[in-house]
Write an enzyme that holds these catalytic residues in place. Structure first.
Site, mmCIF file in Angstrom:
data_model
loop_
_atom_site.group_PDB
_atom_site.id
_atom_site.type_symbol
_atom_site.label_atom_id
_atom_site.label_comp_id
_atom_site.label_asym_id
_atom_site.label_seq_id
_atom_site.Cartn_x
_atom_site.Cartn_y
_atom_site.Cartn_z
ATOM 1 N N ARG A 84 -29.592 -18.755 -53.604
ATOM 2 C CA ARG A 84 -30.295 -18.861 -52.349
ATOM 3 C C ARG A 84 -31.281 -18.106 -52.138
ATOM 4 N NH1 ARG A 84 -25.288 -20.763 -48.194
ATOM 5 N NH2 ARG A 84 -24.397 -22.470 -49.684
ATOM 6 N N ARG A 101 -24.598 -11.060 -47.377
ATOM 7 C CA ARG A 101 -25.788 -12.271 -47.526
ATOM 8 C C ARG A 101 -26.644 -11.884 -48.899
ATOM 9 N NH1 ARG A 101 -27.473 -16.033 -44.077
ATOM 10 N NH2 ARG A 101 -26.629 -14.912 -42.536
ATOM 11 N N GLU A 113 -18.516 -15.648 -40.494
ATOM 12 C CA GLU A 113 -18.242 -16.867 -41.231
ATOM 13 C C GLU A 113 -17.825 -16.594 -42.660
ATOM 14 O OE1 GLU A 113 -20.500 -20.399 -43.274
ATOM 15 O OE2 GLU A 113 -21.529 -19.320 -41.939
ATOM 16 N N SER A 140 -17.294 -22.951 -44.275
ATOM 17 C CA SER A 140 -17.709 -23.911 -43.415
ATOM 18 C C SER A 140 -17.230 -25.336 -43.777
ATOM 19 C CB SER A 140 -19.305 -23.835 -43.317
ATOM 20 O OG SER A 140 -19.732 -24.707 -42.306
ATOM 21 N N ARG A 197 -17.668 -12.965 -49.606
ATOM 22 C CA ARG A 197 -17.477 -12.630 -48.251
ATOM 23 C C ARG A 197 -15.784 -12.359 -48.330
ATOM 24 N NH1 ARG A 197 -21.108 -15.222 -43.867
ATOM 25 N NH2 ARG A 197 -23.296 -14.687 -44.930
#
Length: 424
Positions: free
Chosen positions: A261, A276, A348, A351, A389
């Site tokens: 990403r 991130r 988070e 999801s 994560r």
């Protein structure tokens, strides 16, 4: 993609649902494009019918040796042919305009999705696990994890910001986490393991909603393919352009892949540490179901992700996202947020979303329902889990005062019985 008939039949309800996601009304624009397209279709049918009728009359005139009438009819047929060609071009442009307008709009929130604009309005569903009780001040992972193999400096030297070289104990722990997640999902929850392509075409990205809206958040190769931002893209598109037998549903797929990403809209967020990244590993879950089964499947999928967190002994909470905080393709989303003691807050880690038939319409993915007619499937996706994560969560929750990290019991078999990671 939305069903144009639903917008046509109830434009006010459509705009009301869009407003819940913070968007301006679009029904009038959509219906105007639809009416223009339908008017062209009607005119095409009228012209084609007239042309066919005149063509028959040409034959009759020639049979009657009425050459003047035959010539006049042939002239009109030629004129109608030219009009049809023009109408065909106009029809194509009208179809494309309507498709583009529909493709730019997100899925509508389910009725039970809470109102709200952003993460501050998300709804707590439940909390699980016990927060660790340290006898010392817990640190954030970037303070002690370099000694365990999170090499931020070399990663940046090799590839730039938001790339990390993972080595030694950290690499072993990340590999163990990914394997544990896959084993749990396949053996306990019935997911089929898949090793999918990491490069996909435009159609695949369009099918799951990444294109055209989020092109700037993606990496594109020189030959026009895209690096997947999540294995959701590859796994969901397995059923594109198919009509599935009802008896094969539900289909459940899982994959552990790198994800890529560009994070174009995330400047200044989580620039430190391993939260991130431009490249990260994630175990993805995708389900393909009949519409009547998707509600239960959403709960099942989210519970599977929660089970992994529970097995790792990581405290977490489930949040139901408000309408304004959901992703583009989602009709309802549960976020699982894991406790990070170094940061002193939940972050988070998974999801899980139901997309109803929104992605299926973009992919033309269908099944034969009880009456034998094709109908669109429902698609769901979720993280089971984000490996990077989860690695951070394990490091922070199991950190020791001397800089070592205890290994969760569930992972020790994957590390040949090792129960503690010592700093180099």
């Amino acid at each position: 993609m939305h069903d144009i008939r639903l917008i046509r039949d109830n434009p006010q309800a459509f705009d009301t649902a869009l407003a819940r996601k913070g968007l301006e009304p679009h029904a009038a624009t959509i219906t105007a494009l639809d009416e223009a397209r339908r008017a062209l279709t009607t005119r095409q049918q009228e012209v084609q019918a007239r042309r066919n009728d005149l063509s028959k009359q040409v034959g009759q005139a020639k049979a009657a040796k009425d050459e003047d009438r035959a010539q006049a009819l042939m002239t009109e047929v030629a004129s109608l042919k030219a009009e049809l060609e023009t109408l065909t071009l106009s029809q194509g442009a009208a179809d494309e305009a309507l498709r583009d307008a529909l493709a730019a709009l997100p899925n509508l929130p389910a009725d039970d999705v809470p109102e709200g604009k952003d993460e501050d309005d998300n709804q707590l569903v439940h909390m699980r696990g016990t927060l660790p009780d340290f006898t010392f001040e817990p640190q954030e992972h970037d303070a002690f994890a370099p000694a365990l193999g999170l090499d931020f400096e070399t990663g940046a030297l090799l590839a730039g910001a938001r790339f990390t070289l993972v080595r030694g104990h950290a690499a072993r722990l990340a590999r163990a986490l990914g394997q544990f997640m896959l084993d749990t999902l396949t053996s306990e929850h019935g997911y089929e393991e898949v090793n999918p392509p990491l490069l996909v075409r435009d159609d695949a990205m369009f099918g799951t909603g990444q294109l055209p809206k989020f092109a700037e958040d993606l990496f594109r190769t020189t030959d026009g393919r895209w690096l997947i931002p999540t294995a959701e893209v590859s796994l969901t598109n397995i059923v594109r352009e198919q009509i599935l037998p009802a008896e094969v549903l539900p289909l459940r797929f899982t994959a552990l892949t790198p994800c890529f990403r560009s994070e174009a809209g995330a400047a200044g967020r989580d620039t430190r540490g391993y939260i991130r990244q431009h490249q990260f590993d994630k175990v993805e879950m995708v389900s393909i179901t009949a519409p009547e089964a998707s509600e239960a499947e959403h709960e099942r999928m989210t519970a599977a992700a929660e089970g992994i967190l529970h097995a790792l002994g990581l405290p977490f909470r489930r949040m139901k996202l408000c309408a304004g905080d959901m992703g583009f393709s989602a009709a309802r989303t549960y976020d699982l947020e894991v406790w990070l003691p170094g940061q002193g807050r939940y972050r988070e880690i998974s999801s899980c979303s139901t997309c109803t038939d929104f992605q299926a319409r973009r992919m033309n993915a269908r099944y034969r329902n009880a009456d034998g007619k094709p109908a669109f499937v429902h698609t769901l996706n979720g993280s089971g889990l984000a490996v990077g994560r989860t690695l951070v969560a394990v490091l922070e929750n199991y950190q020791q005062e001397d800089g070592s990290v205890a290994v969760p019991t569930a992972l020790q078999p994957y590390l040949r019985g090792l129960n503690k990671l010592e700093p180099a």
